[in-house]
Each structure stands twice: as structure tokens, then as C-alpha cells.
Scaffold this active site. Structure first.
Site, PDB file in Angstrom:
ATOM      1  N   ALA A 171      -2.006   0.050   4.986  1.00 16.77           N
ATOM      2  CA  ALA A 171      -1.881  -1.311   4.021  1.00 16.77           C
ATOM      3  C   ALA A 171      -1.395  -2.653   4.686  1.00 16.77           C
ATOM      4  O   ALA A 171      -2.240  -3.463   4.785  1.00 16.77           O
ATOM      5  CB  ALA A 171      -1.197  -0.915   2.703  1.00 16.77           C
ATOM      6  N   ASP A 191      -0.406   2.457  -0.951  1.00 18.25           N
ATOM      7  CA  ASP A 191      -1.470   1.400  -0.631  1.00 18.25           C
ATOM      8  C   ASP A 191      -1.661   0.253  -1.745  1.00 18.25           C
ATOM      9  O   ASP A 191      -2.142  -0.764  -1.400  1.00 18.25           O
ATOM     10  CB  ASP A 191      -2.932   2.050  -0.364  1.00 18.25           C
ATOM     11  CG  ASP A 191      -2.896   2.830   0.787  1.00 18.25           C
ATOM     12  OD1 ASP A 191      -2.318   3.920   1.035  1.00 18.25           O
ATOM     13  OD2 ASP A 191      -3.358   2.135   1.842  1.00 18.25           O
TER      14      ASP A 191
END
Ligand SMILES: CSC[C@H]1O[C@H](OP(=O)(O)O)[C@H](O)[C@@H]1O
EC number: 5.3.1.23
Length: 356
Positions: free
Chosen positions: A58, A246
Site C-alpha cells: 500500500a 491496505d
């Protein structure tokens, strides 16, 4: 108080860097066989690198996308602001449409876009300079955030054996990692006795990436098949589990690599503390529940093959890249502003209220 600097915690270079119109990334699809840094010279090359997971994780995705906008700004031949911004928005959309789940991608792109729009009345050269500067700031802030999370996490994780899933290490961020920073500070302090690394099918971020980067920095580890995690816990060999994220939403539910939810339920069954660690740029307060998180489905080829070999006949495949863990399974959320404890909805709201 930060006791260590990044260079004291890892021998790895940054996973993504930007210089004079070129984005440089470690090509993670080549690891562990080959350590290769590749140059990305167009927005389309940056987008393709994110889509094909040459760069992944991420925060790394967010910083790389921001550098993609910097690359556009610095190489644009537009003579007017109107033409420049037309191309800027096209670059923004191209990068935005790469992967849907990691909110850092959208957070980073929007931060650069909003800055450029705030300065629309400045000269074109000034706008370009500000875009490049903001992208670099996003990358540098990620490293500082990871350093802080490493210290916060090492204070709360119990001494002993830790299990992790996928790769939320230095490779998944600009440098150091989210999980990676916590493990590296624990290792430095002598409180990490052994790291259990889940291989993490189907893309094998654990076997290919975590096993590589943590052994590179001398962290004692054992690699296990995903299916072995429950047995290792049942034998009492895991003292804590820590995973990346994420997208964490307003009530503390979070999306992370497929297989995370399974670990959370097992941790609850075995009374093992279960943490996620992520910077505030991974927290999406606009979503009330994990049910709202878009889950990326990736190519069936990732499941039909393993290490380049075909492992199944040509059958239908369902390949969600992430799952969602309800906040009730979480012990705590380690952020760059400290550890958030339950009740998550109230304490995340309080945290964001104090900052924004
Ligand atoms: C530090 S965030 C890492 C996070 O991203 C990974 O997903 P992917 O490899 O598909 O980019 C995984 O969910 C990690 O926990």
C-alpha cells in the site's frame, strides 16, 4: 523517542526513488532470484509496474503513483497551463485505475492533485516544482512514519515468536516497512526470538519477499506453508501476530492480503495478540465498515501457476487479492501517531479529530 535511524535497522535501499523525470523501483517480480532496479520513464510504465506488482504494498504504491505525477510534471512539454492540466488529469486517472483496494494510492494522488489545484494561479514552472516537491515529501514522510510505527510496535508486542503474513516490509513501503519496521526494532532490541513467515499464496509475497528481505537483515525466521499456520499456533509457538493493511475503515475493520482473516480467527481461538500496523494514510474514515472496501480480483493465472509451473487444469478460478478482518479480532492498530486500542470506532474518530 526514536532510538534508531533507518540505516541502523536495514541494509536495504529505498524501494522507490525519483530523480529528474525517472522513477526507480526494485522489480519485486524478480525477487528472490534477482535484485534488479528498473527505471520507469512514462506514466504508463509507472501504471503498468503497479498493476503487474513490480512495485506493491500500500504505501509503496502510493509513493510510486505520486512520483508518477512528478514524472509527468517534469517531462511535460505542455506550453499552456490548460494543456498541462489536461495531461495532468489524464496521468492522474491512469494511475488511479491501477489497483482498487490500497487507499494509499488514492490518498497520495489526491494530495498531489489538490496541491497543484491550490496553486493553479502560480507560474507553470512553479506548479511543476511544487508537484515534484510534494511527491518527494510523501515518500520521505512514509519513511518517518514507518520509523515511528517501528518504535511504537516494539513497545507493545510481547517478547518471543511473531508470525506475519504476506510482505509489509521495506519492499511494501518506501523504506523499512510497516510490519518490517516493528520487526526490525524488535530484532535490534533482542525481543524478536523467531519470525514465522507465511508463504502467502498465490503471489508468494511471504516466501519470495518477506523471507528474502528479513533474512537479508539477519532476522531469524522460519518459512511455512499458509496451511501450517494453525498447527504452529496450536503448538504454542506463536506469541503474537502482526500484519499490514491496505485499507482500515472508521470502525477498525481492515482489508489486507487474502488469508489475513483466517489468521485473525485462529489467533482469537488460541488467545494470541493480533495487531495490524499502518500509517494514517492507510486509514479511510469515509467508509463505515469493512463491507464497503473494494476488493481486487486478480488474474486466474496467479492461482493456476506457482513459481512459473502450471499447478491445475484449466478450471474456473476465484482469486480475491484481499480479505476483510472485522475489528473484533484486533488487539490493536499500530499507527504513526501511536497505538489505537478498542473501541476502534471511537478512538479512530478521536485520533483523526485531534489531527484534522
Ligand atoms: C505495508 S502494506 C502491505 C500490504 O500490501 C500487500 O498487498 P499487495 O502485495 O497485493 O500489494 C499486503 O496486503 C500487505 O499487507
Amino acid at each position: 523517542m526514536l532510538k534508531y535511524r533507518p540505516e541502523e535497522l536495514t541494509k536495504l535501499p529505498r524501494s522507490v526513488e525519483y530523480k529528474a523525470g525517472t522513477v526507480y523501483i526494485i522489480d519485486q517480480t524478480k525477487l528472490p532470484a534477482e535484485f534488479k532496479i528498473i527505471a520507469l520513464r512514462t506514466v504508463e510504465e509507472v501504471a503498468e509496474a503497479i498493476k503487474t506488482m513490480k512495485v506493491r504494498g500500500a504505501p509503496a504504491i502510493g509513493a510510486t503513483a505520486a512520483f508518477g505525477l512528478a514524472l509527468y510534471a517534469e517531462t511535460s512539454k505542455a506550453k499552456t497551463k490548460e494543456d498541462f492540466f489536461a495531461g495532468f488529469y489524464k496521468a492522474y486517472e491512469t494511475l488511479k485505475n491501477t489497483r482498487p483496494t490500497a487507499v494509499n494510492l488514492f490518498w497520495a494522488l489526491n494530495r498531489v492533485k489538490e496541491l497543484a489545484e491550490e496553486h493553479r494561479e502560480d507560474s507553470l514552472d512553479e506548479i511543476k516544482r511544487l508537484i515534484v516537491e510534494e511527491a518527494q515529501r510523501i515518500a520521505d514522510e512514509d519513511v518517518e512514519a514507518n520509523l515511528r510505527m517501528g518504535h511504537y510496535g516494539a513497545e507493545v508486542l510481547p517478547e518471543g515468536n511473531v508470525l506475519t503474513h504476506c510482505n509489509a516490509g521495506s519492499l511494501a513501503t518506501v523504506h523499512l516497512g510497516t510490519v518490517g519496521a516493528v520487526l526490525r526494532v524488535m530484532h535490534k532490541e533482542g525481543t524478536l526470538k523467531l519470525l514465522w513467515v507465511d508463504e502467502t499464496r498465490p503471489v508468494l509475497q511471504g516466501a519470495r519477499l518477506s523471507a528474502w528481505e528479513y533474512s537479508y537483515d539477519g532476522i531469524p525466521l522460519k518459512l511455512i506453508a499458509d496451511n501450517a499456520a494453525a498447527f504452529v499456533m496450536q503448538q504454542g509457538k506463536v506469541d503474537a501476530i502482526i500484519v499490514g493493511a491496505d485499507r482500515i475503515v472508521a470502525n477498525g475493520d481492515f482489508a489486507n492480503k487474502i488469508g489475513t482473516y483466517m489468521l485473525a480467527v485462529l489467533a482469537r481461538e488460541h488467545g494470541i495478540p493480533f495487531f495490524t500496523v499502518a500509517p494514517l494514510s492507510t486509514i479511510d474514515m469515509s467508509l463505515k465498515s469493512g463491507k464497503d472496501i473494494p476488493i481486487e480480483e486478480r488474474s486466474p493465472e496467479e492461482v493456476l501457476r506457482c513459481g512459473g509451473c502450471r499447478v491445475a487444469p484449466d478450471v474456473d478460478v476465484y482469486n480475491p487479492a484481499f480479505d476483510v478482518t472485522p475489528h473484533k479480532y484486533l488487539t490493536g492498530i499500530i499507527t504513526d501517531r501511536g497505538v489505537v486500542w478498542p473501541p476502534f470506532k471511537r478512538n479512530l474518530k478521536k485520533l483523526f479529530g485531534e489531527i484534522y
